[in-house]
Write an enzyme that holds these catalytic residues in place. Sequence first.
Site, PDB file in Angstrom:
ATOM      1  CG  ASP A 122      -2.061  -1.040   1.016  1.00  0.00           C
ATOM      2  OD1 ASP A 122      -2.676  -1.055  -0.058  1.00  0.00           O
ATOM      3  OD2 ASP A 122      -2.283  -1.845   1.937  1.00  0.00           O
ATOM      4  CG  ASP A 181      -7.783  -4.160  -2.387  1.00  0.00           C
ATOM      5  OD1 ASP A 181      -8.132  -5.294  -2.792  1.00  0.00           O
ATOM      6  OD2 ASP A 181      -8.269  -3.635  -1.381  1.00  0.00           O
TER       7      ASP A 181
END
Length: 434
Positions: A122, A181
């Site tokens: 991330d 994601d």
Amino acid sequence: MSLTRSVSAVLSLSALTLAASTPDQIFSPDVPLKVSNAFKALPTAIQYPQYTDTNAGNWLDFSPNTWTSGFFPATGYALNTRKQLCGATPANGLGMADWLDLGRAASNGLLTLDADHGIGHDVGFISFPFEEELLVNPQNQTAIDAVNRFATMLAARFNPTVGCTRSWDTTDPTDFQVIIDNMMNLEILFQSADLTGNATLRSIATSHANTTMKNHIRDDGSTWHVIEYNSTTGAVIKKRTAQGYADNSTWSRGQAWGIYGFANMYKRTNDTNYLSTARRLATYFLDNLPSDGIVPWDFNAPLTPPPRPADSSAATIAATGLLLLSQQETTDADKQKWIDSALQLLNNITTLAWKPSWQSLLSNGTVNWPANNFLTGIVYGDYYYIKAGNELVTMGLASCQSGNATNTTDPASQPQTSPAKSSARRLTPFMSRW
């Protein structure tokens, strides 16, 4: 600030007839008011809003070592962009803060983060405010260093046998988990490649996208959330969910990440396989909406029992992804289809989830249903709500006016700061190296 956009991607209202108007609330003066209040309420020890409580809609703050921590500083940049697009007037409230200073100051808490302390892949999301800074000042060395450092961290998670960057770390090193994601984190590799000329970063991004295209997407255009690979052979071990209803169901936010991610891959590479994939994911998303048009947390979760909650963040991410997809299309009919669908998503979720009394812009977000975290405001849902409005203005599809905004002169309508944040501080000045 330079708002560079591809001329071919900018659409005019004269060329298209919109089936739905932009929701007035997206340009309400409540938007900058709420965001300004949230900046003022940031705690002394650097923390960032991630989601709200479910009763009063007050923001809950979390450590920078959280995957969402880049979204709030990026929201400051998004309002700086809106100020450049719309100007600052008493009616729109955009003059109440120096959004660039706020975004920069809040970004300072991200500069020392690394991929070994909870954020993993991330780093792409974490990098959003630094990518925004480079649109403002392409020579900003702090932002350049941050983008390159985060890209290096993500590249270090790449396994050429699997063909992907690792998403989640596991105790078993042969269990290589990749989530849909992660398509959103590939942009940081392109950004750094543009800065450094390192073509390997682009190759890693395309390999990840190609492997995801092969293994994450079902024949009907829906997506699995998690694919587990064997890190030594590259074989698929398992296809499952972590935040959806079931392993064979379609988690709506993951589907939205996929729409945006593959549309962006086409923008970056001109590979038509990515364009067709983004179209397939978008078509599934829109064809599987319930009759009320509200995006559910999972497209296959039963309506009752228990009640199937909405996810306002999936709606705003998908809407922004559809606008990006429309900019890649070459015919007016295709552009029109995605634009109309984006506007409908925004109108539907605004009708359901706009809460003037909440600190977040929208309610009815589902952070993680299996973890019993839903009916909240979510920082990334709000960020993409603002971003979608900015894109509509940039594309010539909306004005900056709010026709029926909340009366922000009425004290009863003002979002209130949580009592728990009474010791709020003023943001410290941004680092001199900015």
